[in-house]
Design a protein around this motif. Structure first.
Motif, mmCIF file in Angstrom:
data_model
loop_
_atom_site.group_PDB
_atom_site.id
_atom_site.type_symbol
_atom_site.label_atom_id
_atom_site.label_comp_id
_atom_site.label_asym_id
_atom_site.label_seq_id
_atom_site.Cartn_x
_atom_site.Cartn_y
_atom_site.Cartn_z
ATOM 1 N N ILE A 44 -5.581 -0.455 11.135
ATOM 2 C CA ILE A 44 -6.666 0.535 11.178
ATOM 3 C C ILE A 44 -6.098 1.933 11.394
ATOM 4 N N CYS A 45 -5.148 2.059 12.305
ATOM 5 C CA CYS A 45 -4.531 3.370 12.570
ATOM 6 C C CYS A 45 -3.859 3.923 11.324
ATOM 7 N N GLN A 46 -3.089 3.072 10.637
ATOM 8 C CA GLN A 46 -2.351 3.549 9.470
ATOM 9 C C GLN A 46 -3.287 3.839 8.294
ATOM 10 N N TYR A 47 -4.295 3.008 8.112
ATOM 11 C CA TYR A 47 -5.272 3.290 7.057
ATOM 12 C C TYR A 47 -6.042 4.567 7.355
ATOM 13 N N SER A 48 -6.302 4.801 8.640
ATOM 14 C CA SER A 48 -7.083 5.971 9.041
ATOM 15 C C SER A 48 -6.372 7.283 8.734
ATOM 16 N N ALA A 51 -7.675 7.913 5.346
ATOM 17 C CA ALA A 51 -9.136 8.011 5.416
ATOM 18 C C ALA A 51 -9.573 9.303 6.102
ATOM 19 N N LEU A 52 -8.893 9.690 7.176
ATOM 20 C CA LEU A 52 -9.222 10.940 7.860
ATOM 21 C C LEU A 52 -8.927 12.147 6.970
ATOM 22 N N THR A 55 -11.708 12.371 4.644
ATOM 23 C CA THR A 55 -12.906 12.880 5.313
ATOM 24 C C THR A 55 -12.854 14.398 5.466
ATOM 25 N N LEU A 189 -1.527 8.646 14.865
ATOM 26 C CA LEU A 189 -2.911 8.908 14.448
ATOM 27 C C LEU A 189 -3.513 10.069 15.237
ATOM 28 N N ALA A 193 -4.807 13.442 13.416
ATOM 29 C CA ALA A 193 -6.192 13.921 13.488
ATOM 30 C C ALA A 193 -6.243 15.376 13.949
ATOM 31 N N ASN A 295 -13.718 3.594 0.931
ATOM 32 C CA ASN A 295 -13.158 4.037 2.210
ATOM 33 C C ASN A 295 -13.642 3.127 3.340
ATOM 34 N N TRP A 299 -11.416 0.432 5.547
ATOM 35 C CA TRP A 299 -11.353 0.342 7.011
ATOM 36 C C TRP A 299 -11.633 -1.096 7.468
#
Length: 478
Positions: A44-48, A51-52, A55, A189, A193, A295, A299
């Motif tokens: 999840i962290c790496q995909y984010s 994804a972030l 976004t 992450l 962010a 997306n 996730w």
């Protein structure tokens, strides 16, 4: 040779073994979650990271969202699939070697995989460089293709980070050192962010800021994990660089290619959905809507990928140790657990269908189109709760070539043509395209369930022993 029995039993030592089926299930579930929990968090962290970035790009404008979405899903998605697939050969080899207690082989395997993946990255570089005409050829508008192509060129460093990262992850996963990956990914992450907001929105650097941060974040993950391996020696699995990394390369390449074909056919399947959608009327709104859905699906897929990694480790470890019954129990437990989570996630998508689109876009038209697709998204989320898990079983057992043929038939001979037929011939648009492709996923999942149910696990344990002897020969003579 050192006795790694307590390690292979998940550190339980002389703990009394379960006597009933229910106790066996609970026992296996505990061992599964020790790996799956941190693996899901890491995924999840790496995909984010991507994804972030997507976004933040959506908050800049529609063309920026489309550019990052297409690059993430198509160009980087293609590279991600190839690199993850090539690196997944290590899940079979490292996992079974660890199960057999032959730790010293793991470091050699990782180095061989680095050689192969870095070479593959060089081969894939022209796709990044010439991505605009490639995207136009497959139906994207020139405006989207140009923006995505420029962003892809800036993202070349990420390609080589993939080549380093996936062998490292399989090396650590096989030893159940998943918490290391989780801590490194979480730290990166947070940095990503903060600085993405700063560069993309606050400083107004747009796509340039997005590229700087996404590249930097992936390389920070690689560096953090390498520092851990080099400093700790990974309990003997890392003994330094060796020329043996260049031995037996052709046989290693063949297994890597089989893994790559199997996983790429899965990764590219839904990636193609975005490309085909670009050929519809009003492609900008349609591409943005389907990108938001992908997306969300991505996730959620990180949960399944975490279970994929866990069951691959459990199956390969147990087969390597000759424990056929425990491998079978592990498959049953992870399947039940993953389906239950899939049902919950699918329900969440349906309940929040009027709200979640606004997390990704300020466009009313894009948000409405996304809401229309939410039911299909929920179905896809449910199916993808089990399908990657079964693929993980295949990797752990070394069935990559068989599953590759299944994927070709279900996805590209049935699902994709059905989607094109429904979407364009019968004019159902993106709903028709996606519905047809869901049919392919359903068929593939059913076949994998049958294949797994009919497996002779004692025979697979014997095959694992043979594989370890074959690949460990040159190392044993060092």
């Amino acid at each position: 040779m050192a006795d790694y029995t307590p390690l292979l039993n998940g550190g339980v030592g002389e703990e009394e073994k379960p006597k009933t089926v229910v106790e066996e299930g609970k026992y296996e579930s505990k061992k599964l979650w020790v790996i799956a929990g941190p693996a899901i968090f890491t995924a999840i962290c790496q995909y984010s990271l991507g994804a972030l970035t997507q976004t933040f790009a959506g908050l800049v404008g529609e063309i920026e969202l489309a550019a990052v979405s297409v690059e993430n899903s198509v160009i980087a998605g293609l590279a991600f699939g190839v690199m993850l697939g090539m690196g997944s050969a290590l899940e079979t080899l490292c996992g079974q070697a660890f199960g057999a207690g032959q730790l010293r082989m793991l470091g050699i395997y990782m180095q061989r995989s680095w050689v192969i993946l870095l070479t593959t990255a060089c081969v894939l570089t022209p796709i990044y460089i010439f991505s605009p005409p490639i995207l136009v050829f497959f139906g994207e508008t020139s405006e989207i293709a140009s923006a995505a192509g420029t962003f892809a060129l800036w993202m070349l460093p990420q390609l080589f980070a993939y080549a380093m990262n996936f062998p490292i992850q399989k090396f650590l996963q096989a030893q159940r050192k998943v918490m290391v990956m989780a801590w490194v990914s979480a730290a990166v992450l947070v940095i990503h962010a903060l600085f993405s907001w700063l560069f993309i929105l606050k400083f107004g650097w747009g796509l340039v800021g997005a590229a700087i941060m996404l590249n930097s974040s992936w390389w920070l993950i690689v560096i953090g994990q390498l520092l851990y391996i080099f400093i700790t020696k990974s309990d003997g699995a890392w003994s330094g660089f060796s020329w043996l990394a260049f031995a037996d390369l052709w046989g290693f390449v063949k297994l890597s290619l089989a893994s790559a074909v199997m996983l790429c056919l899965e990764f590219w399947y839904l990636m193609i959905l975005i490309v085909i959608t670009g050929r519809l009327k009003n492609p900008l709104i349609a591409v943005d809507a389907i990108s938001i859905c992908m997306n969300i699906n991505g996730w959620d897929a990180m949960i399944a990928i975490g279970f994929n990694a866990a069951i691959s480790v459990r199956v390969s470890n147990e087969l390597g140790a000759g424990n056929a019954r425990q491998a079978k129990i592990a498959v049953i437990v992870v399947s039940i657990t993953s389906i239950a989570i899939g049902v919950v996630c699918s329900a969440v998508v349906y309940v929040t269908r009027y709200w979640f689109p606004y997390l990704f876009t300020t466009s009313e038209a894009v948000a409405k189109e996304t809401t229309k697709l939410a039911i299909l998204l929920g179905i896809t989320v449910l199916l993808n709760s089990l399908q990657p898990v079964l693929s993980g079983v295949a990797v752990g057992a070394g069935w990559q070539a068989i599953v590759a043929y299944i994927n070709i038939g279900c996805y590209y001979l049935i699902g994709l043509p059905a989607g094109i037929l429904l979407g364009f011939t019968f004019k159902f648009g993106v709903v028709g395209i996606w519905s047809g492709m869901i049919g392919g996923i359903c068929l593939q999942t059913i076949i994998l369930i049958i294949l797994t149910s009919l497996t002779n696990w004692k025979k697979e344990a014997a095959a694992a022993e043979s594989r370890i002897n074959k690949w460990g020969g040159s190392i044993g003579r060092e």
